[in-house]
Scaffold this motif. Structure first.
Motif, PDB file in Angstrom:
ATOM      1  N   LEU A 238       0.829  -1.206   0.000  1.00  0.00           N
ATOM      2  CA  LEU A 238       0.000   0.000   0.000  1.00  0.00           C
ATOM      3  C   LEU A 238       0.867   1.262   0.000  1.00  0.00           C
ATOM      4  CD1 LEU A 238      -2.971  -0.700   2.461  1.00  0.00           C
ATOM      5  CD2 LEU A 238      -3.088  -0.455  -0.028  1.00  0.00           C
ATOM      6  N   LEU A 239       1.983   1.193   0.720  1.00  0.00           N
ATOM      7  CA  LEU A 239       2.881   2.351   0.838  1.00  0.00           C
ATOM      8  C   LEU A 239       3.931   2.393  -0.285  1.00  0.00           C
ATOM      9  CD1 LEU A 239       3.476   2.254   4.710  1.00  0.00           C
ATOM     10  CD2 LEU A 239       1.999   3.835   3.431  1.00  0.00           C
ATOM     11  N   ASN A 240       3.814   1.459  -1.234  1.00  0.00           N
ATOM     12  CA  ASN A 240       4.745   1.391  -2.361  1.00  0.00           C
ATOM     13  C   ASN A 240       6.192   1.188  -1.896  1.00  0.00           C
ATOM     14  OD1 ASN A 240       5.409   1.354  -5.091  1.00  0.00           O
ATOM     15  ND2 ASN A 240       5.701   3.560  -5.210  1.00  0.00           N
ATOM     16  N   ILE A 241       6.359   0.312  -0.901  1.00  0.00           N
ATOM     17  CA  ILE A 241       7.689   0.005  -0.380  1.00  0.00           C
ATOM     18  C   ILE A 241       8.415  -0.954  -1.332  1.00  0.00           C
ATOM     19  CG2 ILE A 241       8.984  -1.075   1.511  1.00  0.00           C
ATOM     20  CD1 ILE A 241       7.752   1.599   2.257  1.00  0.00           C
ATOM     21  N   LYS A 242       9.637  -0.592  -1.683  1.00  0.00           N
ATOM     22  CA  LYS A 242      10.474  -1.438  -2.525  1.00  0.00           C
ATOM     23  C   LYS A 242      11.574  -2.053  -1.662  1.00  0.00           C
ATOM     24  CE  LYS A 242       8.432   0.205  -6.272  1.00  0.00           C
ATOM     25  NZ  LYS A 242       7.461  -0.601  -7.041  1.00  0.00           N
ATOM     26  N   PRO A 243      11.606  -3.377  -1.525  1.00  0.00           N
ATOM     27  CA  PRO A 243      12.672  -4.008  -0.742  1.00  0.00           C
ATOM     28  C   PRO A 243      13.998  -4.000  -1.497  1.00  0.00           C
ATOM     29  CG  PRO A 243      11.315  -5.683  -1.776  1.00  0.00           C
ATOM     30  CD  PRO A 243      10.689  -4.363  -2.117  1.00  0.00           C
ATOM     31  N   ILE A 244      15.076  -3.811  -0.779  1.00  0.00           N
ATOM     32  CA  ILE A 244      16.420  -3.909  -1.363  1.00  0.00           C
ATOM     33  C   ILE A 244      17.119  -5.092  -0.689  1.00  0.00           C
ATOM     34  CG2 ILE A 244      18.656  -2.781  -1.665  1.00  0.00           C
ATOM     35  CD1 ILE A 244      17.130  -0.109  -1.701  1.00  0.00           C
ATOM     36  N   LEU A 245      17.577  -6.008  -1.510  1.00  0.00           N
ATOM     37  CA  LEU A 245      18.147  -7.244  -0.997  1.00  0.00           C
ATOM     38  C   LEU A 245      19.595  -7.393  -1.453  1.00  0.00           C
ATOM     39  CD1 LEU A 245      15.035  -7.981  -2.417  1.00  0.00           C
ATOM     40  CD2 LEU A 245      15.302  -9.712  -0.655  1.00  0.00           C
ATOM     41  N   GLU A 246      20.328  -8.215  -0.709  1.00  0.00           N
ATOM     42  CA  GLU A 246      21.693  -8.564  -1.086  1.00  0.00           C
ATOM     43  C   GLU A 246      21.861 -10.068  -0.939  1.00  0.00           C
ATOM     44  OE1 GLU A 246      24.901  -6.056   0.431  1.00  0.00           O
ATOM     45  OE2 GLU A 246      23.389  -4.668   1.217  1.00  0.00           O
ATOM     46  N   VAL A 247      22.917 -10.595  -1.522  1.00  0.00           N
ATOM     47  CA  VAL A 247      23.275 -11.994  -1.304  1.00  0.00           C
ATOM     48  C   VAL A 247      24.481 -12.007  -0.374  1.00  0.00           C
ATOM     49  CG1 VAL A 247      24.152 -14.108  -2.360  1.00  0.00           C
ATOM     50  CG2 VAL A 247      22.322 -12.817  -3.478  1.00  0.00           C
ATOM     51  N   ILE A 248      24.300 -12.598   0.781  1.00  0.00           N
ATOM     52  CA  ILE A 248      25.362 -12.671   1.791  1.00  0.00           C
ATOM     53  C   ILE A 248      25.615 -14.140   2.105  1.00  0.00           C
ATOM     54  CG2 ILE A 248      26.035 -12.048   4.146  1.00  0.00           C
ATOM     55  CD1 ILE A 248      24.205  -9.562   3.833  1.00  0.00           C
ATOM     56  N   ASN A 249      26.859 -14.586   1.916  1.00  0.00           N
ATOM     57  CA  ASN A 249      27.212 -16.003   2.080  1.00  0.00           C
ATOM     58  C   ASN A 249      26.296 -16.905   1.261  1.00  0.00           C
ATOM     59  OD1 ASN A 249      29.375 -15.547   3.877  1.00  0.00           O
ATOM     60  ND2 ASN A 249      27.957 -15.357   5.592  1.00  0.00           N
ATOM     61  N   GLY A 250      25.946 -16.428   0.075  1.00  0.00           N
ATOM     62  CA  GLY A 250      25.161 -17.245  -0.838  1.00  0.00           C
ATOM     63  C   GLY A 250      23.664 -17.206  -0.630  1.00  0.00           C
ATOM     64  N   GLU A 251      23.203 -16.486   0.396  1.00  0.00           N
ATOM     65  CA  GLU A 251      21.771 -16.435   0.690  1.00  0.00           C
ATOM     66  C   GLU A 251      21.210 -15.039   0.473  1.00  0.00           C
ATOM     67  OE1 GLU A 251      20.252 -19.256   3.940  1.00  0.00           O
ATOM     68  OE2 GLU A 251      22.113 -18.454   4.780  1.00  0.00           O
ATOM     69  N   ILE A 252      19.940 -14.973   0.059  1.00  0.00           N
ATOM     70  CA  ILE A 252      19.273 -13.696  -0.152  1.00  0.00           C
ATOM     71  C   ILE A 252      18.840 -13.114   1.187  1.00  0.00           C
ATOM     72  CG2 ILE A 252      17.263 -12.559  -1.179  1.00  0.00           C
ATOM     73  CD1 ILE A 252      17.357 -14.661  -3.409  1.00  0.00           C
ATOM     74  N   VAL A 253      19.241 -11.864   1.433  1.00  0.00           N
ATOM     75  CA  VAL A 253      18.945 -11.200   2.712  1.00  0.00           C
ATOM     76  C   VAL A 253      18.324  -9.822   2.429  1.00  0.00           C
ATOM     77  CG1 VAL A 253      19.933 -10.297   4.860  1.00  0.00           C
ATOM     78  CG2 VAL A 253      20.884 -12.379   3.827  1.00  0.00           C
ATOM     79  N   LEU A 254      17.231  -9.529   3.106  1.00  0.00           N
ATOM     80  CA  LEU A 254      16.618  -8.207   3.003  1.00  0.00           C
ATOM     81  C   LEU A 254      17.422  -7.245   3.871  1.00  0.00           C
ATOM     82  CD1 LEU A 254      14.252  -6.290   2.230  1.00  0.00           C
ATOM     83  CD2 LEU A 254      13.022  -7.162   4.219  1.00  0.00           C
ATOM     84  N   THR A 255      18.004  -6.205   3.256  1.00  0.00           N
ATOM     85  CA  THR A 255      18.873  -5.294   4.005  1.00  0.00           C
ATOM     86  C   THR A 255      18.314  -3.881   4.137  1.00  0.00           C
ATOM     87  OG1 THR A 255      20.131  -4.804   1.977  1.00  0.00           O
ATOM     88  CG2 THR A 255      20.993  -6.537   3.422  1.00  0.00           C
ATOM     89  N   LYS A 256      17.514  -3.437   3.168  1.00  0.00           N
ATOM     90  CA  LYS A 256      16.993  -2.067   3.198  1.00  0.00           C
ATOM     91  C   LYS A 256      15.635  -2.014   2.522  1.00  0.00           C
ATOM     92  CE  LYS A 256      21.464   0.322   3.255  1.00  0.00           C
ATOM     93  NZ  LYS A 256      22.208  -0.901   3.558  1.00  0.00           N
ATOM     94  N   LYS A 257      14.942  -0.897   2.735  1.00  0.00           N
ATOM     95  CA  LYS A 257      13.672  -0.659   2.051  1.00  0.00           C
ATOM     96  C   LYS A 257      13.657   0.790   1.587  1.00  0.00           C
ATOM     97  CE  LYS A 257      11.275  -3.808   5.192  1.00  0.00           C
ATOM     98  NZ  LYS A 257      10.284  -3.886   6.293  1.00  0.00           N
ATOM     99  N   ALA A 258      12.917   1.041   0.518  1.00  0.00           N
ATOM    100  CA  ALA A 258      12.766   2.410   0.019  1.00  0.00           C
ATOM    101  C   ALA A 258      11.314   2.605  -0.398  1.00  0.00           C
ATOM    102  CB  ALA A 258      13.697   2.653  -1.161  1.00  0.00           C
TER     103      ALA A 258
END
Length: 286
Positions: free
Chosen positions: A183-203
């Motif tokens: 609803l708030l149009n949040i876009k997740p920003i993810l990274e791969v850390i040690n081979g796994e997908i991790v959610l690190t930030k949002k915009a």
């Protein structure tokens, strides 16, 4: 050449580069029908299904495909290097090791190195491209594998999804949080850390998401003018080109590698995802 680089279809590379490698297909399952990625079904067909809300499932490279490929190359006395999709995201790396051991019982002199890339998409493509440059220097597959295991830790994956629904479906976010975030149009920003997908930030919103990714590139990358920057998109070429133009103006890299995200990841990320990939510093050549 007596040396062969093997990749799997989770590796994103331009079409004119793919022919340099042996490509093992992941499996795509749609309505209980199984297809071999890139052989029985192409990337555009998969994205068309996703747009029509016909979401595919994926399965690792078949053990038979590994065994047949390794056996053929062993018979022909080829030294092999398989650069696998992240072992934290797929069982293909472990399956490949098991099949290689089986083939070695029949061909004990078979020289094969199997490397967990800890990467996917065009980040994996960049690692494969680096391996090709090392191969041109006539290094052994064993030495190349050693260098890849060092440089894989310097790969940066920065990517975003069009919405939070995919994270919710994958169990990384509650249904309520995904609903409010969308609803708030949040876009997740993810990274791969040690081979796994991790959610690190949002915009909030596409433009803020792009701005955050651009800032993260500056924080995490050095010698960007000496690197090829990878960009992958989930059927949103316009966004990929927009990012390319901003990165080119700000960091002036050596070049770009722009790809559609393979069905292996696209099936789980959904339409509209975007990723930027690079090394923390330009990988060294011997």
């Amino acid at each position: 050449m007596n040396k062969v680089i093997i990749i799997d279809s989770a590796c994103d590379l331009p079409e004119d580069m793919i022919e340099n490698y042996r490509v093992l297909p992941f499996r795509i399952i749609i309505n209980e029908q199984e297809y071999k990625d890139g052989k029985d079904i192409n990337i555009n067909q998969v994205y068309k299904r996703i747009r029509n809300k016909n979401y595919p499932k994926t399965a690792q490279v078949s053990p038979i495909d590994f065994r047949n490929t390794f056996t053929e190359l062993a018979k022909n006395k080829k030294d092999c290097l398989y650069i696998a999709f992240s072992a934290a995201m797929s069982g293909s790396y472990q399956t490949a090791k098991l099949m290689a051991q089986e083939v070695k019982t029949e061909y004990p002199d078979f020289n094969i190195e199997i490397v967990d890339s800890k990467a996917g998409s065009t980040a994996l493509g960049l690692l494969v491209n680096y391996a090709s440059k090392l191969l041109e220097q006539n290094l052994s597959v064993n030495k190349i594998a050693e260098l890849l295991r060092q440089e894989r830790n310097n790969l940066v994956h920065l990517f975003s999804l069009d919405n939070l629904s995919t994270l919710q479906k994958g169990g990384r976010l509650s249904k309520g949080k995904a609903f409010i975030g969308n609803l708030l149009n949040i876009k997740p920003i993810l990274e791969v850390i040690n081979g796994e997908i991790v959610l690190t930030k949002k915009a909030r919103g596409k433009q803020k998401m792009i701005n955050k990714i651009i800032k993260e590139i500056a924080k995490k990358g050095q010698q960007l003018d000496q690197q090829i920057i990878g960009i992958s998109h989930a059927d949103d070429k316009e966004l990929a080109l927009e990012l390319r133009d901003i990165i080119k103006k700000k960091y002036n890299p050596e070049g770009f590698m722009i790809n559609l995200i393979s069905p292996v990841l696209g099936a789980h990320l959904g339409i509209g995802g975007i990723g930027v990939f690079f090394f923390t510093k330009s990988p060294k050549l011997i």
